[in-house]
Design a protein around this motif. Sequence first.
Motif, mmCIF file in Angstrom:
data_model
loop_
_atom_site.group_PDB
_atom_site.id
_atom_site.type_symbol
_atom_site.label_atom_id
_atom_site.label_comp_id
_atom_site.label_asym_id
_atom_site.label_seq_id
_atom_site.Cartn_x
_atom_site.Cartn_y
_atom_site.Cartn_z
ATOM 1 N N TRP A 42 4.964 -6.604 1.855
ATOM 2 C CA TRP A 42 4.248 -5.065 1.361
ATOM 3 C C TRP A 42 3.710 -5.536 2.632
ATOM 4 C CZ3 TRP A 42 -0.351 -5.237 0.906
ATOM 5 C CH2 TRP A 42 -1.218 -3.730 0.543
ATOM 6 N N GLN A 46 2.034 -3.023 5.519
ATOM 7 C CA GLN A 46 0.415 -3.113 5.497
ATOM 8 C C GLN A 46 -0.118 -3.130 7.040
ATOM 9 O OE1 GLN A 46 -1.584 -2.047 3.637
ATOM 10 N NE2 GLN A 46 -3.683 -1.792 4.257
ATOM 11 N N ARG A 133 -5.257 0.644 -4.047
ATOM 12 C CA ARG A 133 -3.902 -0.159 -4.367
ATOM 13 C C ARG A 133 -4.326 -1.473 -4.694
ATOM 14 N NH1 ARG A 133 -1.515 1.459 0.598
ATOM 15 N NH2 ARG A 133 -2.543 3.770 0.597
ATOM 16 N N ARG A 161 8.180 -2.001 -0.960
ATOM 17 C CA ARG A 161 7.409 -0.825 0.045
ATOM 18 C C ARG A 161 8.263 -0.596 2.127
ATOM 19 N NH1 ARG A 161 1.352 -1.891 1.931
ATOM 20 N NH2 ARG A 161 0.729 0.314 2.389
ATOM 21 N N GLN A 164 7.047 4.691 6.126
ATOM 22 C CA GLN A 164 5.669 5.599 5.472
ATOM 23 C C GLN A 164 6.149 6.616 7.411
ATOM 24 O OE1 GLN A 164 4.146 6.794 3.018
ATOM 25 N NE2 GLN A 164 5.026 5.444 0.959
#
Length: 164
Positions: A42, A46, A133, A161, A164
């Motif tokens: 994750w 990020q 989030r 995750r 994207q």
Amino acid sequence: MISQTMQHALNAQINLEQYSAQLYLAMSAHCIGKSFKGFGQWLKVQASEETAHAARLIDFVLDRGGKLELQALEAPPTEFGGVIQVFEAILAHEKGITGRINALFELARAEKDYASEIALQWYVTEQVEEEARVGEIVDHLHAVGDQGGAIWYLDSKMGKRSVQ
């Protein structure tokens, strides 16, 4: 043309976004080192988002005829405590970023730099999403604690995750 004041302020934000990417990579390594590979994943995603945020600002500064002023980044810490402490630190960091974005928006408005104000609107919205989030993750972590099977369930969920 972008003013020197706005150029300097945006460059400071670019450097801060780059530091955020480094910080999240360090936190990722910390989590992975404690066998929380999902939280580590994750955080890797990020970190890539933060790099993309910096790139978006770089493009904006250059499109306005400004100059990129990269600075040496401070090394992030290497120890962060447990997963709950990691995500509490992320939330605090994101709240600090929100304050910086808001100050940039105020500067753009004061300078009547409408192009910067419009570009910064994306970051204002993004920060609302970031804080929500991460705040939700902190709430979940507080609900399950850092012991027992529930945290491992969250770890596996966080590992899904992807960029994207």
